[in-house]
Design a protein around this motif. Structure first.
Motif, PDB file in Angstrom:
ATOM      1  N   GLU A 151      14.688  -4.772  -3.852  1.00  0.00           N
ATOM      2  CA  GLU A 151      15.659  -3.797  -4.609  1.00  0.00           C
ATOM      3  C   GLU A 151      15.189  -4.112  -6.092  1.00  0.00           C
ATOM      4  O   GLU A 151      14.902  -5.084  -6.490  1.00  0.00           O
ATOM      5  CB  GLU A 151      17.045  -4.043  -4.576  1.00  0.00           C
ATOM      6  N   PRO A 152      15.146  -3.038  -6.765  1.00  0.00           N
ATOM      7  CA  PRO A 152      15.275  -1.541  -6.565  1.00  0.00           C
ATOM      8  C   PRO A 152      13.977  -1.007  -5.549  1.00  0.00           C
ATOM      9  O   PRO A 152      12.809  -1.540  -6.108  1.00  0.00           O
ATOM     10  CB  PRO A 152      15.492  -0.614  -7.877  1.00  0.00           C
ATOM     11  N   ALA A 153      14.317  -0.184  -4.814  1.00  0.00           N
ATOM     12  CA  ALA A 153      13.013   0.149  -3.631  1.00  0.00           C
ATOM     13  C   ALA A 153      11.980   0.949  -4.216  1.00  0.00           C
ATOM     14  O   ALA A 153      11.018   1.012  -3.950  1.00  0.00           O
ATOM     15  CB  ALA A 153      13.798   0.720  -2.410  1.00  0.00           C
ATOM     16  N   ASN A 154      12.423   1.588  -5.329  1.00  0.00           N
ATOM     17  CA  ASN A 154      11.357   2.549  -6.034  1.00  0.00           C
ATOM     18  C   ASN A 154      10.317   1.955  -7.200  1.00  0.00           C
ATOM     19  O   ASN A 154       9.547   2.464  -7.568  1.00  0.00           O
ATOM     20  CB  ASN A 154      12.110   3.765  -6.672  1.00  0.00           C
ATOM     21  N   ILE A 155      10.786   0.494  -7.157  1.00  0.00           N
ATOM     22  CA  ILE A 155       9.901  -0.107  -8.356  1.00  0.00           C
ATOM     23  C   ILE A 155       8.954  -1.160  -7.394  1.00  0.00           C
ATOM     24  O   ILE A 155       9.456  -1.983  -6.654  1.00  0.00           O
ATOM     25  CB  ILE A 155      10.792  -0.927  -9.414  1.00  0.00           C
ATOM     26  N   HIS A 156       7.890  -1.064  -7.670  1.00  0.00           N
ATOM     27  CA  HIS A 156       6.733  -1.961  -6.846  1.00  0.00           C
ATOM     28  C   HIS A 156       6.125  -2.915  -7.781  1.00  0.00           C
ATOM     29  O   HIS A 156       6.021  -2.683  -9.015  1.00  0.00           O
ATOM     30  CB  HIS A 156       5.792  -1.109  -5.869  1.00  0.00           C
ATOM     31  N   GLU A 157       5.313  -3.872  -7.427  1.00  0.00           N
ATOM     32  CA  GLU A 157       4.519  -4.534  -8.157  1.00  0.00           C
ATOM     33  C   GLU A 157       3.180  -5.120  -7.435  1.00  0.00           C
ATOM     34  O   GLU A 157       3.268  -5.447  -6.394  1.00  0.00           O
ATOM     35  CB  GLU A 157       5.236  -5.961  -8.449  1.00  0.00           C
ATOM     36  N   ASP A 158       1.829  -5.031  -8.467  1.00  0.00           N
ATOM     37  CA  ASP A 158       0.779  -5.505  -7.755  1.00  0.00           C
ATOM     38  C   ASP A 158       0.205  -6.566  -8.695  1.00  0.00           C
ATOM     39  O   ASP A 158       0.713  -6.308  -9.923  1.00  0.00           O
ATOM     40  CB  ASP A 158      -0.177  -4.249  -7.618  1.00  0.00           C
ATOM     41  N   GLU A 159      -0.504  -7.549  -8.174  1.00  0.00           N
ATOM     42  CA  GLU A 159      -1.084  -8.560  -9.087  1.00  0.00           C
ATOM     43  C   GLU A 159      -1.886  -8.124 -10.331  1.00  0.00           C
ATOM     44  O   GLU A 159      -1.777  -8.528 -11.378  1.00  0.00           O
ATOM     45  CB  GLU A 159      -2.079  -9.583  -8.232  1.00  0.00           C
ATOM     46  N   ILE A 160      -2.457  -6.969 -10.062  1.00  0.00           N
ATOM     47  CA  ILE A 160      -3.554  -6.573 -11.198  1.00  0.00           C
ATOM     48  C   ILE A 160      -2.597  -5.344 -12.044  1.00  0.00           C
ATOM     49  O   ILE A 160      -2.714  -5.460 -13.264  1.00  0.00           O
ATOM     50  CB  ILE A 160      -4.697  -5.782 -10.690  1.00  0.00           C
ATOM     51  N   LEU A 161      -2.251  -4.286 -11.387  1.00  0.00           N
ATOM     52  CA  LEU A 161      -1.395  -3.155 -12.078  1.00  0.00           C
ATOM     53  C   LEU A 161      -0.081  -3.796 -12.591  1.00  0.00           C
ATOM     54  O   LEU A 161       0.154  -3.187 -13.603  1.00  0.00           O
ATOM     55  CB  LEU A 161      -1.076  -2.230 -11.069  1.00  0.00           C
ATOM     56  N   GLY A 162       0.594  -4.723 -12.208  1.00  0.00           N
ATOM     57  CA  GLY A 162       2.003  -5.074 -12.632  1.00  0.00           C
ATOM     58  C   GLY A 162       3.036  -4.041 -11.935  1.00  0.00           C
ATOM     59  O   GLY A 162       2.650  -3.618 -10.727  1.00  0.00           O
ATOM     60  N   GLU A 163       4.098  -3.848 -12.577  1.00  0.00           N
ATOM     61  CA  GLU A 163       5.099  -3.213 -11.897  1.00  0.00           C
ATOM     62  C   GLU A 163       4.704  -1.500 -12.065  1.00  0.00           C
ATOM     63  O   GLU A 163       4.194  -0.965 -12.974  1.00  0.00           O
ATOM     64  CB  GLU A 163       6.332  -3.181 -12.650  1.00  0.00           C
ATOM     65  N   TRP A 164       5.041  -0.901 -11.061  1.00  0.00           N
ATOM     66  CA  TRP A 164       5.046   0.643 -10.937  1.00  0.00           C
ATOM     67  C   TRP A 164       6.236   1.230 -10.420  1.00  0.00           C
ATOM     68  O   TRP A 164       6.810   0.552  -9.550  1.00  0.00           O
ATOM     69  CB  TRP A 164       3.667   1.254 -10.497  1.00  0.00           C
ATOM     70  N   ASN A 165       6.599   2.470 -10.781  1.00  0.00           N
ATOM     71  CA  ASN A 165       7.629   3.207 -10.276  1.00  0.00           C
ATOM     72  C   ASN A 165       6.955   4.379  -9.574  1.00  0.00           C
ATOM     73  O   ASN A 165       6.168   5.177  -9.951  1.00  0.00           O
ATOM     74  CB  ASN A 165       8.717   3.607 -11.738  1.00  0.00           C
ATOM     75  N   GLU A 166       7.793   4.426  -8.484  1.00  0.00           N
ATOM     76  CA  GLU A 166       7.276   5.724  -7.485  1.00  0.00           C
ATOM     77  C   GLU A 166       7.576   6.972  -8.400  1.00  0.00           C
ATOM     78  O   GLU A 166       6.812   8.009  -7.808  1.00  0.00           O
ATOM     79  CB  GLU A 166       8.164   5.826  -6.213  1.00  0.00           C
ATOM     80  N   ASP A 167       8.123   6.992  -9.381  1.00  0.00           N
ATOM     81  CA  ASP A 167       8.490   8.295  -9.920  1.00  0.00           C
ATOM     82  C   ASP A 167       7.082   8.725 -11.015  1.00  0.00           C
ATOM     83  O   ASP A 167       6.936   9.747 -11.353  1.00  0.00           O
ATOM     84  CB  ASP A 167       9.705   8.230 -10.769  1.00  0.00           C
ATOM     85  N   ASP A 168       6.311   7.605 -11.566  1.00  0.00           N
ATOM     86  CA  ASP A 168       5.048   7.624 -11.972  1.00  0.00           C
ATOM     87  C   ASP A 168       3.965   7.808 -11.477  1.00  0.00           C
ATOM     88  O   ASP A 168       2.987   8.228 -11.703  1.00  0.00           O
ATOM     89  CB  ASP A 168       5.126   6.537 -13.188  1.00  0.00           C
ATOM     90  N   LEU A 169       3.881   7.102 -10.215  1.00  0.00           N
ATOM     91  CA  LEU A 169       2.720   6.959  -9.493  1.00  0.00           C
ATOM     92  C   LEU A 169       3.091   7.347  -7.803  1.00  0.00           C
ATOM     93  O   LEU A 169       3.611   7.000  -7.355  1.00  0.00           O
ATOM     94  CB  LEU A 169       2.047   5.721  -9.547  1.00  0.00           C
ATOM     95  N   LEU A 170       2.259   8.269  -7.434  1.00  0.00           N
ATOM     96  CA  LEU A 170       2.385   8.670  -6.076  1.00  0.00           C
ATOM     97  C   LEU A 170       2.048   7.332  -5.041  1.00  0.00           C
ATOM     98  O   LEU A 170       1.058   6.652  -5.414  1.00  0.00           O
ATOM     99  CB  LEU A 170       1.087   9.500  -5.696  1.00  0.00           C
ATOM    100  N   THR A 171       3.098   7.186  -4.506  1.00  0.00           N
ATOM    101  CA  THR A 171       3.265   5.909  -3.666  1.00  0.00           C
ATOM    102  C   THR A 171       3.211   6.066  -2.158  1.00  0.00           C
ATOM    103  O   THR A 171       4.078   6.882  -1.717  1.00  0.00           O
ATOM    104  CB  THR A 171       4.362   5.014  -4.124  1.00  0.00           C
ATOM    105  N   PHE A 172       2.342   5.499  -1.304  1.00  0.00           N
ATOM    106  CA  PHE A 172       2.565   5.496  -0.009  1.00  0.00           C
ATOM    107  C   PHE A 172       3.066   4.212   0.780  1.00  0.00           C
ATOM    108  O   PHE A 172       2.987   3.077   0.423  1.00  0.00           O
ATOM    109  CB  PHE A 172       1.002   5.501   0.511  1.00  0.00           C
ATOM    110  N   GLU A 173       3.989   4.331   1.607  1.00  0.00           N
ATOM    111  CA  GLU A 173       4.656   3.390   2.338  1.00  0.00           C
ATOM    112  C   GLU A 173       3.621   2.480   3.108  1.00  0.00           C
ATOM    113  O   GLU A 173       2.710   3.187   3.580  1.00  0.00           O
ATOM    114  CB  GLU A 173       5.786   3.951   3.204  1.00  0.00           C
ATOM    115  N   ALA A 174       3.953   1.384   3.328  1.00  0.00           N
ATOM    116  CA  ALA A 174       3.006   0.489   4.237  1.00  0.00           C
ATOM    117  C   ALA A 174       2.880   1.047   5.746  1.00  0.00           C
ATOM    118  O   ALA A 174       4.071   1.240   6.174  1.00  0.00           O
ATOM    119  CB  ALA A 174       3.601  -0.922   4.113  1.00  0.00           C
TER     120      ALA A 174
END
Length: 60
Positions: free
Chosen positions: A35-58
């Motif tokens: 949570e929050p479910a729409n904020i994700h995190e990658d080791e290189i990119l850092g945090e991203w928001n589904e509103d800003d970048l097209l995101t595909f579920e695992a």
């Protein structure tokens, strides 16, 4: 930055971003169901928001 645990399965949501000329794949390292479910995190990119970048579920 969130530290993934070896025992919890990763969220695994994915996106692609273009910091320069070459595209880079990003995969969320946060635990599944974070949570929050729409904020994700990658080791290189850092945090991203589904509103800003097209995101595909695992793929499960």
């Amino acid at each position: 930055m969130t530290q993934p645990t070896d025992t919890a399965p990763k969220c695994g949501a994915r996106t692609v971003f273009w910091p320069d000329v070459e595209a880079i794949d990003a995969e969320c390292i946060r635990p599944r169901g974070h949570e929050p479910a729409n904020i994700h995190e990658d080791e290189i990119l850092g945090e991203w928001n589904e509103d800003d970048l097209l995101t595909f579920e695992a793929n499960e």
